[in-house]
Design a protein around this motif. Sequence first.
Motif, PDB file in Angstrom:
ATOM      1  N   ASP A  78       0.832  -1.206   0.000  1.00 26.66           N
ATOM      2  CA  ASP A  78       0.000   0.000   0.000  1.00 26.66           C
ATOM      3  C   ASP A  78       0.864   1.252   0.000  1.00 26.66           C
ATOM      4  O   ASP A  78       0.575   2.224  -0.707  1.00 26.66           O
ATOM      5  N   TRP A  79       1.922   1.242   0.810  1.00 21.91           N
ATOM      6  CA  TRP A  79       2.841   2.387   0.816  1.00 21.91           C
ATOM      7  C   TRP A  79       3.449   2.613  -0.563  1.00 21.91           C
ATOM      8  O   TRP A  79       3.576   3.745  -1.019  1.00 21.91           O
ATOM      9  N   THR A  80       3.822   1.499  -1.226  1.00 25.18           N
ATOM     10  CA  THR A  80       4.446   1.614  -2.544  1.00 25.18           C
ATOM     11  C   THR A  80       3.510   2.273  -3.538  1.00 25.18           C
ATOM     12  O   THR A  80       3.895   3.189  -4.272  1.00 25.18           O
ATOM     13  N   THR A  81       2.256   1.816  -3.581  1.00 21.44           N
ATOM     14  CA  THR A  81       1.281   2.370  -4.525  1.00 21.44           C
ATOM     15  C   THR A  81       1.102   3.864  -4.306  1.00 21.44           C
ATOM     16  O   THR A  81       1.112   4.662  -5.256  1.00 21.44           O
ATOM     17  N   GLN A  82       0.970   4.255  -3.063  1.00 17.81           N
ATOM     18  CA  GLN A  82       0.774   5.672  -2.754  1.00 17.81           C
ATOM     19  C   GLN A  82       2.043   6.480  -2.991  1.00 17.81           C
ATOM     20  O   GLN A  82       1.980   7.643  -3.399  1.00 17.81           O
ATOM     21  N   MET A  83       3.201   5.880  -2.717  1.00 21.87           N
ATOM     22  CA  MET A  83       4.459   6.571  -2.955  1.00 21.87           C
ATOM     23  C   MET A  83       4.664   6.858  -4.439  1.00 21.87           C
ATOM     24  O   MET A  83       5.128   7.938  -4.826  1.00 21.87           O
ATOM     25  N   ILE A  84       4.313   5.900  -5.303  1.00 23.74           N
ATOM     26  CA  ILE A  84       4.469   6.077  -6.743  1.00 23.74           C
ATOM     27  C   ILE A  84       3.610   7.243  -7.226  1.00 23.74           C
ATOM     28  O   ILE A  84       4.043   8.055  -8.051  1.00 23.74           O
TER      29      ILE A  84
END
Length: 426
Positions: free
Chosen positions: A185-191
């Motif tokens: 989830d962090w990755t998706t939002q970070m991108i």
Amino acid sequence: MRWAQAGPTYGAEIMTTLAPLREAPLSTELDWPDRMTPFTPFDRDIQADPIEHYRWLRANAPIVRAGDPAAPLYIVSRFADVTEGLRDATQFHSQLPGTTTPPGFLLNLDPPDHTRLRKAASSAFSPRAVAALEPRIIELVRARWMYFLDAGRGDAMAEFASPLTIAVISSVLGVPVEHSEQMRDWTTQMIDYLGVLLRGVPDDGSADAGPYRALTGYMNNVLDAAMQSPQDDVVGNIARLRLDGVLTAEETTGFVTILFSAGHETTTLLTGNCIDFLCDHPEWLEFLRQPDGPGQFLNEMLRYRPPVHRLTRFTHEDASLAGYRIPAGSSVRFLIGSANRDEAAFADPDVFDPLRSNSAHAGFGYGMHMCMGNWLARLEVRTILETIGQTVRRIERDTTIPRVPLTGGAFATVGLAALGVRVERL
């Protein structure tokens, strides 16, 4: 004013001393066929299946302006132009003017910082460290696939591809797997956040720096732990670069963060593209049972249906490509998904042919930013294909689970968000 034909004959070089550079037409000014809407990378229908638009662009408008007319994106679609532009770091920069790239984020750096960091970081991927990964990857792939195979059906993205690729990259980086869902989830939002910060993607109000800070903070803790007793693995080798002062703490943290996010997102989509293709063409299962079949199948899939469809560059000064002028301050989208289907570079490009003579595609990018982690993606997906070939008698769609194309965002990746599949054991 409408444009009927734009662009030089493919392969012809226009010397700027003999002819003035042309202005790329706006996509909305082109004479599109009735069945097609003008190309824009933000159209969700086009994102779901862009191949027909790519074909038309290559034939009629190899460089076109699309998106916001006040600040258009320059879209490049032909193989020769895409690869030339990606090789040319003098005219086409990775860093958005006026921004500061977070330390360690290789994809957004220009020389000399990119050269220094990539040279140092690549030393972390020693042959011994890479070879040591294979037994663990085989174990993870087989365990997750057998779980899916035993069930006989399910969403191949949510129940196989995504949890598997998270588990693999977590294992490679020494990240506890029990935290993988939070980190996904962090990755998706970070991108999304970095797209606005570093790629000029329009902000719809959802960009949030919090997940970026959370993920980099987590990875910094992983490196701190690895520094206590560095092992001969990827993270251990990167920790040594910090200990030896070759890279700063911030650079090693940023680099491991990028490895994690890129290491599962694109591999998940590539896995889904392979399985989706096999559902439509189960006759290729027999090919996967041949010794070299999985590797050849994978390489052709990277050309035919790559997970990454565009790479972004920026012009800091006026530039030129294929006889067109690209003004300073422009955002340029190089469509590697289109380049890989270029009739001038590949015979019968819309035919899936793992035995084709020319396999020099741009599926992992091109030039100095060619994907450093392609070795891991190849090892992982090849192992997946080998396992499917060894265990599956029949594969088909499960129509009770919708097939959902991945859409939205900046149109960097193409693949599936959900894919219903039925499988029968060999």
